[in-house]
Design an enzyme around this catalytic site. Sequence first.
Site, mmCIF file in Angstrom:
data_model
loop_
_atom_site.group_PDB
_atom_site.id
_atom_site.type_symbol
_atom_site.label_atom_id
_atom_site.label_comp_id
_atom_site.label_asym_id
_atom_site.label_seq_id
_atom_site.Cartn_x
_atom_site.Cartn_y
_atom_site.Cartn_z
ATOM 1 N N LYS A 131 -0.362 2.174 6.217
ATOM 2 C CA LYS A 131 0.000 1.105 6.461
ATOM 3 C C LYS A 131 1.025 0.598 5.370
ATOM 4 O O LYS A 131 0.884 1.010 3.726
ATOM 5 C CB LYS A 131 -0.807 0.239 6.616
ATOM 6 C CG LYS A 131 -1.605 -0.370 5.928
ATOM 7 C CD LYS A 131 -2.682 -1.359 6.025
ATOM 8 C CE LYS A 131 -4.184 -1.559 4.840
ATOM 9 N NZ LYS A 131 -5.503 -2.132 5.347
ATOM 10 N N HIS A 142 -15.319 -3.975 9.225
ATOM 11 C CA HIS A 142 -14.604 -4.218 7.914
ATOM 12 C C HIS A 142 -15.363 -5.131 7.141
ATOM 13 O O HIS A 142 -15.345 -6.515 6.948
ATOM 14 C CB HIS A 142 -12.329 -4.883 8.036
ATOM 15 C CG HIS A 142 -11.391 -4.452 7.121
ATOM 16 N ND1 HIS A 142 -11.713 -3.875 6.622
ATOM 17 C CD2 HIS A 142 -11.503 -5.152 6.599
ATOM 18 C CE1 HIS A 142 -10.688 -2.890 5.647
ATOM 19 N NE2 HIS A 142 -10.489 -5.238 5.821
ATOM 20 N N ARG A 152 -12.182 4.971 6.058
ATOM 21 C CA ARG A 152 -10.560 4.726 6.246
ATOM 22 C C ARG A 152 -10.723 4.528 4.569
ATOM 23 O O ARG A 152 -10.664 3.263 4.182
ATOM 24 C CB ARG A 152 -11.150 3.876 7.113
ATOM 25 C CG ARG A 152 -10.826 3.260 8.503
ATOM 26 C CD ARG A 152 -10.680 1.614 9.210
ATOM 27 N NE ARG A 152 -11.354 0.754 8.709
ATOM 28 C CZ ARG A 152 -11.959 0.331 9.082
ATOM 29 N NH1 ARG A 152 -13.297 0.141 9.753
ATOM 30 N NH2 ARG A 152 -12.888 -0.981 8.528
ATOM 31 N N ARG A 200 -11.869 -12.283 10.725
ATOM 32 C CA ARG A 200 -10.265 -11.932 10.693
ATOM 33 C C ARG A 200 -10.094 -11.633 12.154
ATOM 34 O O ARG A 200 -8.940 -12.346 13.226
ATOM 35 C CB ARG A 200 -9.158 -10.836 9.715
ATOM 36 C CG ARG A 200 -8.138 -10.539 9.464
ATOM 37 C CD ARG A 200 -7.831 -9.547 8.316
ATOM 38 N NE ARG A 200 -8.183 -7.963 8.403
ATOM 39 C CZ ARG A 200 -7.489 -7.597 7.628
ATOM 40 N NH1 ARG A 200 -7.089 -7.555 6.384
ATOM 41 N NH2 ARG A 200 -8.529 -6.374 7.500
ATOM 42 N N ASP A 206 17.743 -6.773 -10.669
ATOM 43 C CA ASP A 206 18.287 -5.950 -10.878
ATOM 44 C C ASP A 206 17.986 -5.148 -12.956
ATOM 45 O O ASP A 206 18.256 -4.004 -12.228
ATOM 46 C CB ASP A 206 19.694 -5.880 -10.501
ATOM 47 C CG ASP A 206 20.216 -6.637 -8.869
ATOM 48 O OD1 ASP A 206 19.445 -6.407 -8.130
ATOM 49 O OD2 ASP A 206 20.903 -7.832 -9.322
ATOM 50 N N CYS A 221 14.955 -9.597 -14.619
ATOM 51 C CA CYS A 221 16.197 -10.426 -13.485
ATOM 52 C C CYS A 221 16.088 -9.077 -12.335
ATOM 53 O O CYS A 221 15.125 -8.676 -11.731
ATOM 54 C CB CYS A 221 17.389 -9.970 -14.265
ATOM 55 S SG CYS A 221 18.537 -10.461 -15.992
ATOM 56 N N TYR A 247 18.393 -15.263 -18.695
ATOM 57 C CA TYR A 247 18.002 -16.231 -17.932
ATOM 58 C C TYR A 247 17.399 -17.015 -18.478
ATOM 59 O O TYR A 247 16.026 -16.830 -19.020
ATOM 60 C CB TYR A 247 17.688 -16.396 -16.348
ATOM 61 C CG TYR A 247 18.976 -15.658 -15.808
ATOM 62 C CD1 TYR A 247 20.479 -15.844 -15.605
ATOM 63 C CD2 TYR A 247 18.664 -14.450 -15.022
ATOM 64 C CE1 TYR A 247 21.224 -15.579 -14.806
ATOM 65 C CE2 TYR A 247 19.761 -13.395 -14.049
ATOM 66 C CZ TYR A 247 21.002 -14.406 -13.618
ATOM 67 O OH TYR A 247 21.762 -13.822 -13.271
HETATM 68 C C1 LIG Z 1 -6.107 -1.996 4.788
HETATM 69 C C2 LIG Z 1 -7.548 -1.156 5.127
HETATM 70 C C3 LIG Z 1 -7.941 -0.646 5.266
HETATM 71 C C4 LIG Z 1 -8.083 0.329 3.687
HETATM 72 O O1 LIG Z 1 -8.775 -0.545 2.708
HETATM 73 P P1 LIG Z 1 -7.968 0.316 0.394
HETATM 74 O O2 LIG Z 1 -9.382 -1.307 0.092
HETATM 75 O O3 LIG Z 1 -6.540 0.826 0.250
HETATM 76 O O4 LIG Z 1 -8.797 1.056 1.288
HETATM 77 C C5 LIG Z 1 -9.168 0.001 5.320
HETATM 78 N N1 LIG Z 1 -9.854 -0.330 6.515
HETATM 79 C C6 LIG Z 1 -8.481 -2.094 7.309
HETATM 80 C C7 LIG Z 1 -9.072 -1.951 8.695
HETATM 81 C C8 LIG Z 1 -7.393 -2.216 6.774
HETATM 82 O O5 LIG Z 1 -6.633 -3.316 7.257
#
Ligand SMILES: *Cc1c(COP(=O)(O)O)cnc(C)c1O
Length: 384
Positions: free
Chosen positions: A48, A175, A232, A146, A325, A323, A276
Amino acid sequence: MAFLNEPTISSSGIVRPTYAEIDRARLTANYYAIQQHVTPAKVLAILKANAYGHGLVEVAQHMERLGVPYLGVAVLEEGILLRESGITTPILVLGGILGNQIPLFLQHDLTLTASSIEKLQQIDAAAAQMGVQARVHLKIDTGMERIGVHYYNAEGLLETAVHATHCHIEGIYSHFANSDAANLSYSHLQLQRFNQVLSFYEKRGFAPPPLRHMANSGGILQLPESHFDMVRAGILLYGVYPSDEVQRTVVVQPALSWKSQVVYFKVIQPGHPVSYGSTWQSDHMVRAVTVPVGYGDGYFRSMSGRAEVIIRGKRYPVVGRICMDQVVVNIEWDSAYNGDAVILIGEAENGTSITCEDLADWAGTIPYEILTNINTRISRVYVN
Ligand SMILES: *Cc1c(COP(=O)(O)O)cnc(C)c1O
């Protein structure tokens, strides 16, 4: 080191000396290190947010070449882009879905996350109408609050799933909220809740979905009981640890370096403020260089007064406000020339390094936010 001084040509053909360099060999080594640690569980590679800034399509192609069994993205558009780029590996879309998106998921063979009974019924109905089988993972909320059906209400979803004839219920997942912390008591509670939900299958005499998964990077490192059938892997795949306190049970190395070049050299007189707001000035004459990177690239303005860069193997402070850039670097009375390599994130030949954790500290954020904010104005260059 010749590559350090080579300007890069972006897709628009414009030469820009500031670029991110992605070391594929490090991605490979990180993937194998994780895989070895979790075996026999499989690894789903999380891609992602432009693969945590490393380039969505290129990282996906690399993962596919390595034979990674599953990819994960946050939103539908990321999944479609991967399919349109020829990626054929299964792709799980982790985020919440809206009913009108379901046909697009099915057209592109993307795996859906079903986080309520209603969503699962919508998926089943859409798949029936299109005459296909939807690939579905059920999402259980064990304490993140969530998305997902609450662990204490999950039986209805699991029951509905058993009877969803146009859904192939391939996975079930949850999660962690705090798996990268030193204190794992909440993670253990979440794990216990997930196991309690999974016991439905045993109680009812059904086989559980073949892919039960829960571990993110923190879980991979610290909670072997959470590896189940698949993990994951997000930030760890890119060679960065999810927190300072996490146990480093897998050795990984950062795949991304962020580089630029000196484009201007000058001497600054005492009492002549820089940038700045005139927030910084020297009380003695100094040499300074200007580097073409700024908050418009994701080099956060909040790092002003704290950030450092590496030039010729030595760390120097960015002075005055960052800044959009450009930034100004004080090199005191050392020498530097136009075209000299500047390391914003990465390691010099002599071992001097700046990590994305350093930038996160300077900006008051986490490495995830640093990596995912290196934006599209920065071209990605792939090596190895
Ligand atoms: C982003 C995400 C992960 C990965 O998380 P990390 O901490 O980067 O390993 C795993 N599962 C879900 C549902 C996520 O949204």
